[in-house]
Design an enzyme around this catalytic site. Structure first.
Site, PDB file in Angstrom:
ATOM      1  N   LYS A  84       0.841  -1.212   0.000  1.00 17.69           N
ATOM      2  CA  LYS A  84       0.000   0.000   0.000  1.00 17.69           C
ATOM      3  C   LYS A  84       0.874   1.260   0.000  1.00 17.69           C
ATOM      4  CE  LYS A  84      -2.076  -1.263   3.858  1.00 17.69           C
ATOM      5  NZ  LYS A  84      -1.495  -2.582   4.114  1.00 17.69           N
ATOM      6  N   ARG A 160     -10.164  -0.016   8.832  1.00 21.10           N
ATOM      7  CA  ARG A 160      -9.567  -1.321   9.084  1.00 21.10           C
ATOM      8  C   ARG A 160     -10.515  -2.215   9.863  1.00 21.10           C
ATOM      9  NH1 ARG A 160      -4.060   0.011   8.768  1.00 21.10           N
ATOM     10  NH2 ARG A 160      -2.686  -1.761   8.602  1.00 21.10           N
ATOM     11  N   ARG A 195      11.582  -5.477   5.161  1.00 19.41           N
ATOM     12  CA  ARG A 195      11.314  -4.045   4.955  1.00 19.41           C
ATOM     13  C   ARG A 195      12.216  -3.180   5.828  1.00 19.41           C
ATOM     14  NH1 ARG A 195       5.373  -2.078   5.383  1.00 19.41           N
ATOM     15  NH2 ARG A 195       5.411  -3.455   7.190  1.00 19.41           N
ATOM     16  N   ARG A 224      10.785  -1.517  11.412  1.00 21.77           N
ATOM     17  CA  ARG A 224       9.602  -1.257  12.232  1.00 21.77           C
ATOM     18  C   ARG A 224       9.470  -2.303  13.333  1.00 21.77           C
ATOM     19  NH1 ARG A 224       4.581  -0.093   8.249  1.00 21.77           N
ATOM     20  NH2 ARG A 224       3.575  -1.476   9.744  1.00 21.77           N
ATOM     21  N   ARG A 235      -0.931  -9.669  12.616  1.00 23.18           N
ATOM     22  CA  ARG A 235      -1.554  -8.559  11.871  1.00 23.18           C
ATOM     23  C   ARG A 235      -2.365  -9.102  10.692  1.00 23.18           C
ATOM     24  NH1 ARG A 235       3.750  -5.518  10.689  1.00 23.18           N
ATOM     25  NH2 ARG A 235       2.545  -4.379   9.138  1.00 23.18           N
TER      26      ARG A 235
HETATM   27  P1  AP5 Z   1       4.715  -1.457   1.945  1.00 20.19           P
HETATM   28  O1  AP5 Z   1       4.446  -0.621   0.767  1.00 20.19           O
HETATM   29  O2  AP5 Z   1       5.368  -0.851   3.122  1.00 20.19           O
HETATM   30  O3  AP5 Z   1       3.405  -2.243   2.374  1.00 20.19           O
HETATM   31  P2  AP5 Z   1       2.128  -1.745   3.186  1.00 20.19           P
HETATM   32  O4  AP5 Z   1       0.971  -2.455   2.579  1.00 20.19           O
HETATM   33  O5  AP5 Z   1       2.097  -0.275   3.248  1.00 20.19           O
HETATM   34  O6  AP5 Z   1       2.474  -2.417   4.560  1.00 20.19           O
HETATM   35  P3  AP5 Z   1       2.262  -1.952   6.050  1.00 20.19           P
HETATM   36  O7  AP5 Z   1       2.950  -2.991   6.898  1.00 20.19           O
HETATM   37  O8  AP5 Z   1       2.662  -0.544   6.272  1.00 20.19           O
HETATM   38  O9  AP5 Z   1       0.768  -2.108   6.184  1.00 20.19           O
HETATM   39  P4  AP5 Z   1       0.016  -2.297   7.466  1.00 20.19           P
HETATM   40  O10 AP5 Z   1      -1.341  -2.122   6.951  1.00 20.19           O
HETATM   41  O11 AP5 Z   1       0.243  -3.545   8.203  1.00 20.19           O
HETATM   42  O12 AP5 Z   1       0.626  -1.200   8.427  1.00 20.19           O
HETATM   43  P5  AP5 Z   1       0.269   0.283   8.753  1.00 20.19           P
HETATM   44  O13 AP5 Z   1       1.511   1.068   8.730  1.00 20.19           O
HETATM   45  O14 AP5 Z   1      -0.863   0.768   7.954  1.00 20.19           O
HETATM   46  O15 AP5 Z   1       5.556  -2.711   1.428  1.00 20.19           O
HETATM   47  C1  AP5 Z   1       6.014  -3.700   2.288  1.00 20.19           C
HETATM   48  C2  AP5 Z   1       7.391  -4.216   1.826  1.00 20.19           C
HETATM   49  O16 AP5 Z   1       7.233  -4.876   0.578  1.00 20.19           O
HETATM   50  C3  AP5 Z   1       8.394  -3.090   1.596  1.00 20.19           C
HETATM   51  O17 AP5 Z   1       9.647  -3.505   2.005  1.00 20.19           O
HETATM   52  C4  AP5 Z   1       8.359  -2.855   0.093  1.00 20.19           C
HETATM   53  O18 AP5 Z   1       9.570  -2.381  -0.381  1.00 20.19           O
HETATM   54  C5  AP5 Z   1       8.024  -4.240  -0.438  1.00 20.19           C
HETATM   55  N1  AP5 Z   1       7.198  -4.196  -1.638  1.00 20.19           N
HETATM   56  C6  AP5 Z   1       6.158  -3.350  -1.886  1.00 20.19           C
HETATM   57  N2  AP5 Z   1       5.628  -3.603  -3.103  1.00 20.19           N
HETATM   58  C7  AP5 Z   1       6.327  -4.638  -3.626  1.00 20.19           C
HETATM   59  C8  AP5 Z   1       6.243  -5.372  -4.845  1.00 20.19           C
HETATM   60  N3  AP5 Z   1       5.334  -5.106  -5.773  1.00 20.19           N
HETATM   61  N4  AP5 Z   1       7.105  -6.390  -5.038  1.00 20.19           N
HETATM   62  C9  AP5 Z   1       8.055  -6.694  -4.103  1.00 20.19           C
HETATM   63  N5  AP5 Z   1       8.186  -6.038  -2.937  1.00 20.19           N
HETATM   64  C10 AP5 Z   1       7.322  -5.020  -2.691  1.00 20.19           C
HETATM   65  O19 AP5 Z   1      -0.253   0.120  10.244  1.00 20.19           O
HETATM   66  C11 AP5 Z   1       0.622  -0.251  11.294  1.00 20.19           C
HETATM   67  C12 AP5 Z   1      -0.161  -0.441  12.577  1.00 20.19           C
HETATM   68  O20 AP5 Z   1      -0.841   0.772  12.934  1.00 20.19           O
HETATM   69  C13 AP5 Z   1      -1.261  -1.488  12.549  1.00 20.19           C
HETATM   70  O21 AP5 Z   1      -0.768  -2.783  12.793  1.00 20.19           O
HETATM   71  C14 AP5 Z   1      -2.168  -0.990  13.678  1.00 20.19           C
HETATM   72  O22 AP5 Z   1      -1.685  -1.323  14.925  1.00 20.19           O
HETATM   73  C15 AP5 Z   1      -2.092   0.519  13.524  1.00 20.19           C
HETATM   74  N6  AP5 Z   1      -3.160   1.027  12.629  1.00 20.19           N
HETATM   75  C16 AP5 Z   1      -2.993   1.569  11.394  1.00 20.19           C
HETATM   76  N7  AP5 Z   1      -4.173   1.912  10.870  1.00 20.19           N
HETATM   77  C17 AP5 Z   1      -5.109   1.575  11.776  1.00 20.19           C
HETATM   78  C18 AP5 Z   1      -6.526   1.662  11.803  1.00 20.19           C
HETATM   79  N8  AP5 Z   1      -7.232   2.161  10.768  1.00 20.19           N
HETATM   80  N9  AP5 Z   1      -7.194   1.204  12.881  1.00 20.19           N
HETATM   81  C19 AP5 Z   1      -6.506   0.699  13.929  1.00 20.19           C
HETATM   82  N10 AP5 Z   1      -5.164   0.572  13.977  1.00 20.19           N
HETATM   83  C20 AP5 Z   1      -4.482   1.012  12.898  1.00 20.19           C
END
Ligand code: AP5
Length: 590
Positions: A84, A160, A195, A224, A235
């Site tokens: 994402k 979410r 990552r 992270r 997760r």
């Molecule tokens: P990346 O682009 O970082 O993936 P992402 O989908 O953004 O992953 P996140 O881990 O950030 O998502 P998440 O939803 O778990 O965490 P968030 O920060 O929102 O890519 C991942 C890796 O893959 C990278 O190394 C990248 O280089 C690689 N990659 C990307 N595309 C690729 C491709 N095509 N091919 C190969 N490699 C690739 O949330 C974190 C925490 O915050 C949650 O766990 C929760 O505790 C809290 N939180 C966030 N939002 C909420 C909410 N709405 N409600 C409650 N708690 C929340």
């Protein structure tokens, strides 16, 4: 009188008057764990939200302020590490949207050591979701800022949970498109573990897939805290538990994209989707805004794609577009019938969210439907009495039908607009002759039904006798003569009761069709809206997981099972045939 409440929530948005520029970021000291955002208290959510579903046809001459040239509103979703954040970087570069990532917002709070951050930290570090109150407040405040309104937004990681999706729905915050990145589990774990983040530029790297450009960058990369294999698994589990419920809210605007490809290829798909959307929006904004045009009519271009009736009806809860479609459909049919002088009317709508045979009544949807109809007639100057049957009988039989318990209270507590309709043009009553007052112009009866051991028909008959020539509309009645609590049918006067029940004329009918004995998949649908014929539709799967309803035939009277079977098999009409074989539809359909 009530017409001005019919516009979309643009002008009713609780944050509309919130001075965003004066408050560029959250004031952590104003937040307590149980949500002390006074402008976002649960009360204000409810207060404002209830208007979002009101759909009253505006009076001619009323100007509804529909914003033209609206920027893009995009939601991106997917499992942890589905890419994402990576795609958001590319989307922002090309489309200039304001990127709102709840993960990033929360991480910023954590690293600044704010009160929110301290509360969020333990949840994030253990891979759990941060409580809805905290995240929803952050998101809605951020969305209300001027830059997001002007440039459009890209919401990443929110909603979410189902509750979060509903919060946005209630605030009438809805994206143009819901993108879901689809990546197999095993790949996700590897992506998370590899990552790394650049704390200086915010750029996302991967040790194998996207290594840093220089040794200097490499040296400052951070991992992270929630990127361990164990936490990723948890997760992922949480994501899966919530995914279906969230996507049902956005089913009509969902685009699933294979996220297990090189990031540039994935972006190509997203790029073409967003570019097309932008084109459509620009074309729409060129149209002059009509004086009486209702924004809700424009809200969903998906309706055009429905070709007759909405798709994805198996997804529960139904999206707001789907609910609005049916509220509007029922409303128009009842209005036409009442305007034609019909007085004993029956609405039977069996979308899954209202189907008492699958579940108890989905009371919220039923109440919304009743409210839309009642308010609309009140808007035309009619005094409407909305009636729910009360307790019947005595002793063990004193109860009312289970599905209706508490309904009257809900109706009383509902938001009926700020225009004084409740108590004047709209009154709540029960079913019976003594409920009929001289000033009442019409009666809407909410799902009248025979409770075990009690028959509503005598009260109903007394009421309709007292109502005389005034319209009485039954919404989803169940007036079959059911067995009593002793298992014995109420045989006395049964024929007369059934005859009376049949005296109400159908002004709206909608039912889904299934193979006999199943409730999945949907095979088709029957729809009738007064004064038109019954229409028979067949559901057809389309490539890429889409579906459509194709009109097969129309009938003057409600079609029999044989007629439906023949239409599905492409046979000519009136052929002798038994109601059996593969097309014996859901028993009890008729
Ligand atoms: P990346 O682009 O970082 O993936 P992402 O989908 O953004 O992953 P996140 O881990 O950030 O998502 P998440 O939803 O778990 O965490 P968030 O920060 O929102 O890519 C991942 C890796 O893959 C990278 O190394 C990248 O280089 C690689 N990659 C990307 N595309 C690729 C491709 N095509 N091919 C190969 N490699 C690739 O949330 C974190 C925490 O915050 C949650 O766990 C929760 O505790 C809290 N939180 C966030 N939002 C909420 C909410 N709405 N409600 C409650 N708690 C929340």
């Amino acid at each position: 009188m009530l017409a001005s409440s019919s516009s979309t929530a643009i002008s009713l948005h609780p944050l509309a008057n919130y001075n965003a520029s004066a408050t560029p970021s959250l004031n952590p000291s104003s937040l307590s764990f149980s949500s002390s955002y006074s402008y976002l208290s649960p009360l204000s959510f409810r207060l404002h939200s209830s208007k979002t579903h009101l759909r009253i046809t505006p009076k001619k001459g009323l100007r509804v302020s529909c914003s033209t040239n609206e920027p893009l509103k995009v939601m991106i979703s997917g499992a942890p590490a589905s890419g994402k954040g990576t795609q958001c970087e590319l989307i922002v570069q090309k489309f200039g949207l304001v990127h709102i990532s709840t993960g990033d917002l929360l991480r910023a709070e954590v690293s600044s050591g704010t009160e929110i951050g301290n509360k969020a930290k333990e949840f994030m570090n253990s891979g759990r979701l941060v409580p809805d109150e905290i995240v929803t407040a952050m998101v809605t405040v951020r969305l209300s800022r001027q830059d997001a309104k002007e440039k459009g937004w890209l919401l990443d990681g929110y909603p979410r949970s189902f509750a979060q999706a509903q919060s946005l729905e209630e605030l009438n915050i809805r994206p143009d498109i819901y993108i879901v990145l689809d990546v197999p589990d095993e790949i996700l774990i590897d992506r998370c573990v590899g990552r790394r983040l650049d704390p200086v530029t915010g750029k996302i790297y991967h040790l194998k897939n996207f290594p840093p450009e220089s040794e200097e960058i490499k040296a400052r990369l951070v991992t992270r805290a929630d990127d361990t294999e164990e936490k990723v698994k948890s997760r992922l589990e949480i994501y899966k538990q919530n995914a279906a419920a969230i996507s049902s809210t956005y089913s009509s605007i969902t685009n699933k994209i294979d996220g297990n490809r090189p990031k540039e290829i994935i972006f190509k798909d997203i790029d073409s989707l967003l570019s097309q959307l932008l084109k459509d929006k620009t074309a729409k904004s060129m149209k002059p805004v009509l004086q009486t045009e209702n924004c809700l009519d424009q809200a969903s271009s998906n309706e055009e794609k429905w070709r007759g009736i909405p798709t994805r009806l198996n997804n529960i809860p139904h999206s707001r577009e789907i609910r609005n479609y049916f509220y509007d459909d029922v409303l128009q049919a009842t209005q036409r019938a009442v305007n034609d002088g019909r007085t004993r009317l029956k609405v039977e709508i069996n979308i899954p969210e209202l189907n008492p045979e699958m579940d108890v009544y989905r009371i919220g949807t039923l109440m919304e439907l009743v409210r839309v109809i009642a308010l609309s007639f009140a808007d035309d100057g009619k005094r409407v009495k909305v009636c729910v049957q009360g307790s019947m009988g005595e002793g063990a039989l004193a109860g009312m039908p289970l599905q209706l318990a508490g309904t009257r209270k809900i109706l009383e507590f509902m938001d009926w607009g700020n225009y004084g309709a409740m108590g004047t043009f709209i009154k709540i009553g029960s079913i019976g002759a003594k409920e009929v007052d001289e000033e009442d112009d019409m009666f809407i009866l909410v799902a009248p039904q025979n409770a075990v051991g009690n028959c509503i028909i005598d009260d109903l008959r007394a009421m309709t006798d007292a109502a005389g020539k005034r319209p009485v509309i039954l919404i989803n009645p169940r007036l079959k003569d059911l067995p009593g609590s002793s298992g014995i049918m109420q045989t006395m006067g049964r024929d007369k009761r059934l005859e009376y029940a049949a005296s109400f004329e159908s002004c709206y009918f909608f039912r889904l069709l299934y193979y006999a004995g199943t409730q999945y998949p949907i095979m088709g649908a029957i729809r009738m809206t007064y004064p038109y014929d019954y229409e028979l539709y067949k559901r057809v799967d389309e490539p890429s997981g889409k579906e459509k309803y194709v009109s097969l035939s129309t009938f003057k009277e409600r079609p029999t099972i044989d007629e439906i079977n023949d239409a599905f098999l492409g046979k000519p009409r009136n052929k002798d045939k038994k109601a059996s074989g593969i097309w014996g539809f859901l028993s009890g359909v008729f």
